[in-house]
Design a protein around this motif. Structure first.
Motif, PDB file in Angstrom:
ATOM      1  N   VAL A  14      42.985  45.070  38.143  1.00 47.54           N
ATOM      2  CA  VAL A  14      43.455  45.617  39.406  1.00 47.54           C
ATOM      3  C   VAL A  14      41.982  45.862  40.182  1.00 47.54           C
ATOM      4  O   VAL A  14      42.129  45.480  41.421  1.00 47.54           O
ATOM      5  CB  VAL A  14      44.151  46.746  39.271  1.00 47.54           C
ATOM      6  CG1 VAL A  14      44.267  47.635  40.661  1.00 47.54           C
ATOM      7  CG2 VAL A  14      45.709  46.549  38.585  1.00 47.54           C
ATOM      8  N   VAL A  15      41.091  46.252  39.820  1.00 44.68           N
ATOM      9  CA  VAL A  15      39.845  46.566  40.486  1.00 44.68           C
ATOM     10  C   VAL A  15      39.321  45.180  41.092  1.00 44.68           C
ATOM     11  O   VAL A  15      39.035  44.851  42.251  1.00 44.68           O
ATOM     12  CB  VAL A  15      38.536  47.086  39.537  1.00 44.68           C
ATOM     13  CG1 VAL A  15      37.291  47.091  40.580  1.00 44.68           C
ATOM     14  CG2 VAL A  15      38.870  48.451  39.334  1.00 44.68           C
ATOM     15  N   ILE A  16      39.680  44.115  40.275  1.00 49.37           N
ATOM     16  CA  ILE A  16      39.058  42.882  40.555  1.00 49.37           C
ATOM     17  C   ILE A  16      39.734  42.162  41.677  1.00 49.37           C
ATOM     18  O   ILE A  16      39.341  41.597  42.669  1.00 49.37           O
ATOM     19  CB  ILE A  16      38.624  41.638  39.360  1.00 49.37           C
ATOM     20  CG1 ILE A  16      37.414  42.419  38.614  1.00 49.37           C
ATOM     21  CG2 ILE A  16      38.597  40.403  39.830  1.00 49.37           C
ATOM     22  CD1 ILE A  16      37.249  41.710  37.376  1.00 49.37           C
ATOM     23  N   ARG A  17      41.250  42.335  41.460  1.00 46.08           N
ATOM     24  CA  ARG A  17      42.127  41.886  42.538  1.00 46.08           C
ATOM     25  C   ARG A  17      41.987  42.580  44.007  1.00 46.08           C
ATOM     26  O   ARG A  17      42.072  41.957  44.952  1.00 46.08           O
ATOM     27  CB  ARG A  17      43.569  42.197  42.333  1.00 46.08           C
ATOM     28  CG  ARG A  17      44.168  40.896  41.044  1.00 46.08           C
ATOM     29  CD  ARG A  17      45.177  41.095  40.588  1.00 46.08           C
ATOM     30  NE  ARG A  17      46.338  41.575  41.261  1.00 46.08           N
ATOM     31  CZ  ARG A  17      47.452  42.345  40.995  1.00 46.08           C
ATOM     32  NH1 ARG A  17      47.645  42.859  39.965  1.00 46.08           N
ATOM     33  NH2 ARG A  17      48.300  42.485  42.256  1.00 46.08           N
ATOM     34  N   LYS A  18      41.731  43.900  43.740  1.00 43.38           N
ATOM     35  CA  LYS A  18      41.240  44.649  45.223  1.00 43.38           C
ATOM     36  C   LYS A  18      40.157  44.067  45.648  1.00 43.38           C
ATOM     37  O   LYS A  18      39.928  43.915  46.995  1.00 43.38           O
ATOM     38  CB  LYS A  18      41.162  45.981  44.762  1.00 43.38           C
ATOM     39  CG  LYS A  18      42.677  46.520  44.564  1.00 43.38           C
ATOM     40  CD  LYS A  18      42.379  48.183  44.282  1.00 43.38           C
ATOM     41  CE  LYS A  18      43.727  48.694  43.764  1.00 43.38           C
ATOM     42  NZ  LYS A  18      44.083  50.291  44.387  1.00 43.38           N
ATOM     43  N   ARG A 140      32.121  49.108  54.349  1.00 42.61           N
ATOM     44  CA  ARG A 140      33.379  49.593  53.654  1.00 42.61           C
ATOM     45  C   ARG A 140      33.836  48.746  52.760  1.00 42.61           C
ATOM     46  O   ARG A 140      33.799  47.574  52.930  1.00 42.61           O
ATOM     47  CB  ARG A 140      34.397  50.362  54.257  1.00 42.61           C
ATOM     48  CG  ARG A 140      33.751  51.848  55.129  1.00 42.61           C
ATOM     49  CD  ARG A 140      34.731  52.585  55.655  1.00 42.61           C
ATOM     50  NE  ARG A 140      34.289  53.702  56.033  1.00 42.61           N
ATOM     51  CZ  ARG A 140      34.890  54.718  56.691  1.00 42.61           C
ATOM     52  NH1 ARG A 140      36.229  54.752  57.028  1.00 42.61           N
ATOM     53  NH2 ARG A 140      34.354  55.847  57.287  1.00 42.61           N
ATOM     54  N   ALA A 141      34.462  49.168  51.701  1.00 41.36           N
ATOM     55  CA  ALA A 141      35.049  48.171  50.466  1.00 41.36           C
ATOM     56  C   ALA A 141      36.020  49.370  49.769  1.00 41.36           C
ATOM     57  O   ALA A 141      35.757  50.647  49.925  1.00 41.36           O
ATOM     58  CB  ALA A 141      33.789  47.696  49.449  1.00 41.36           C
ATOM     59  N   PRO A 142      36.659  48.787  48.882  1.00 37.73           N
ATOM     60  CA  PRO A 142      37.894  49.654  48.159  1.00 37.73           C
ATOM     61  C   PRO A 142      37.299  50.500  47.175  1.00 37.73           C
ATOM     62  O   PRO A 142      37.904  51.391  46.683  1.00 37.73           O
ATOM     63  CB  PRO A 142      38.905  48.576  47.489  1.00 37.73           C
ATOM     64  CG  PRO A 142      38.626  47.248  48.424  1.00 37.73           C
ATOM     65  CD  PRO A 142      36.986  47.199  48.806  1.00 37.73           C
ATOM     66  N   PHE A 143      36.013  50.130  46.913  1.00 41.65           N
ATOM     67  CA  PHE A 143      35.697  50.949  45.742  1.00 41.65           C
ATOM     68  C   PHE A 143      33.895  51.127  45.969  1.00 41.65           C
ATOM     69  O   PHE A 143      33.489  50.017  46.801  1.00 41.65           O
ATOM     70  CB  PHE A 143      35.510  50.280  44.410  1.00 41.65           C
ATOM     71  CG  PHE A 143      36.938  50.193  43.819  1.00 41.65           C
ATOM     72  CD1 PHE A 143      37.573  51.196  42.973  1.00 41.65           C
ATOM     73  CD2 PHE A 143      37.808  48.780  43.639  1.00 41.65           C
ATOM     74  CE1 PHE A 143      38.715  51.011  42.681  1.00 41.65           C
ATOM     75  CE2 PHE A 143      38.763  48.852  43.345  1.00 41.65           C
ATOM     76  CZ  PHE A 143      39.458  50.050  42.821  1.00 41.65           C
ATOM     77  N   PRO A 144      33.202  51.963  45.566  1.00 41.61           N
ATOM     78  CA  PRO A 144      31.655  51.703  45.546  1.00 41.61           C
ATOM     79  C   PRO A 144      31.522  50.198  45.175  1.00 41.61           C
ATOM     80  O   PRO A 144      31.901  50.003  43.913  1.00 41.61           O
ATOM     81  CB  PRO A 144      31.196  52.656  44.673  1.00 41.61           C
ATOM     82  CG  PRO A 144      32.163  53.684  44.582  1.00 41.61           C
ATOM     83  CD  PRO A 144      33.468  52.984  44.640  1.00 41.61           C
ATOM     84  N   VAL A 145      30.408  49.406  45.835  1.00 35.80           N
ATOM     85  CA  VAL A 145      29.996  48.055  45.433  1.00 35.80           C
ATOM     86  C   VAL A 145      28.543  47.951  45.514  1.00 35.80           C
ATOM     87  O   VAL A 145      28.044  48.362  46.634  1.00 35.80           O
ATOM     88  CB  VAL A 145      30.792  46.941  46.255  1.00 35.80           C
ATOM     89  CG1 VAL A 145      30.396  45.725  46.099  1.00 35.80           C
ATOM     90  CG2 VAL A 145      32.442  47.042  45.862  1.00 35.80           C
ATOM     91  N   ILE A 192      47.622  47.113  45.969  1.00 34.24           N
ATOM     92  CA  ILE A 192      47.377  46.099  45.230  1.00 34.24           C
ATOM     93  C   ILE A 192      47.436  46.856  43.422  1.00 34.24           C
ATOM     94  O   ILE A 192      46.847  47.702  43.467  1.00 34.24           O
ATOM     95  CB  ILE A 192      46.051  45.323  45.206  1.00 34.24           C
ATOM     96  CG1 ILE A 192      46.062  44.599  46.399  1.00 34.24           C
ATOM     97  CG2 ILE A 192      45.916  44.633  43.872  1.00 34.24           C
ATOM     98  CD1 ILE A 192      45.056  43.743  46.562  1.00 34.24           C
ATOM     99  N   GLY A 193      48.361  46.387  42.948  1.00 32.23           N
ATOM    100  CA  GLY A 193      48.501  46.861  41.501  1.00 32.23           C
ATOM    101  C   GLY A 193      49.092  48.114  41.266  1.00 32.23           C
ATOM    102  O   GLY A 193      49.381  48.898  40.386  1.00 32.23           O
TER     103      GLY A 193
END
Length: 194
Positions: A14-18, A140-145, A192-193
């Motif tokens: 799910v993390v990767i799909r996001k 910005r991103a869905p997670f810290p990247v 997603i997910g």
């Protein structure tokens, strides 16, 4: 700003799909980064999920991924996106980490001429802006990247002139899109997910 981002127990898939959705629907479709389009289109992005629960564990994962990137041909892996779902949800903490990481890479002979880290965070906020300023969506991103870039690719794009005016371009695009549309894009990624 305060608050925690990311979070919960999400599967790597799910993390990767996001992150893939973010790379395509935000970074490429809004043309926010001159490097992104060809590598996303040609599927040369490596996505890695760090399970680190503290900055040191995450740092070790990033160093391993930087080594991995150095050992691969650009045709195989052009760049690596490291998602960090379990740690550093607070932007101030993450920003300190990212700054220390940049300094470490600049001082490390393995990486100083080969790998450059770029950062993104769900709560990223430029100094002097409100939380809902569209310009904040540039980082910005869905997670810290942490995005690991090949230094020679960055140099080539910079030398081609493609990065000139990128901040002005991004600012114009993000302001034109407007905060509502940007929030919807991120809400779609969030879904997603689920």
């Amino acid at each position: 700003g305060g608050g925690d981002a990311g979070g919960g127990c999400v599967s790597d898939e799910v993390v990767i799909r996001k992150l893939q959705g973010w790379a395509k629907n935000v970074v490429v479709d809004l043309n926010l980064c001159p490097f992104a389009q060809p590598v996303v289109r040609d599927d040369k992005v490596r996505y890695f999920v760090s399970h680190g629960k503290d900055p040191l564990e995450v740092m070790n994962d990033i160093i391993r991924e930087a080594e991995y990137l150095r050992q691969r041909e650009c045709e195989e892996v052009a760049t690596t996106v490291v998602g960090i779902p379990n740690c550093m949800g607070r932007f101030d903490e993450f920003h300190q980490f990212a700054t220390a990481l940049e300094e470490m890479f600049e001082g490390d002979p393995r990486f100083q001429d080969s790998v450059l880290p770029a950062w993104f965070h769900p709560l990223a906020q430029w100094d002097g802006t409100d939380d809902d300023d569209p310009m904040n969506y540039d980082k910005r991103a869905p997670f810290p990247v942490i995005n690991l870039l090949r230094a020679e690719e960055v140099d080539a794009v910079v030398n081609s002139g493609a990065t000139q005016g990128i901040l002005d371009h991004n600012s114009a695009v993000l302001i034109e899109k407007g905060i509502r549309t940007l929030r919807e894009l991120y809400a779609d990624l969030d879904a997603i997910g689920r």
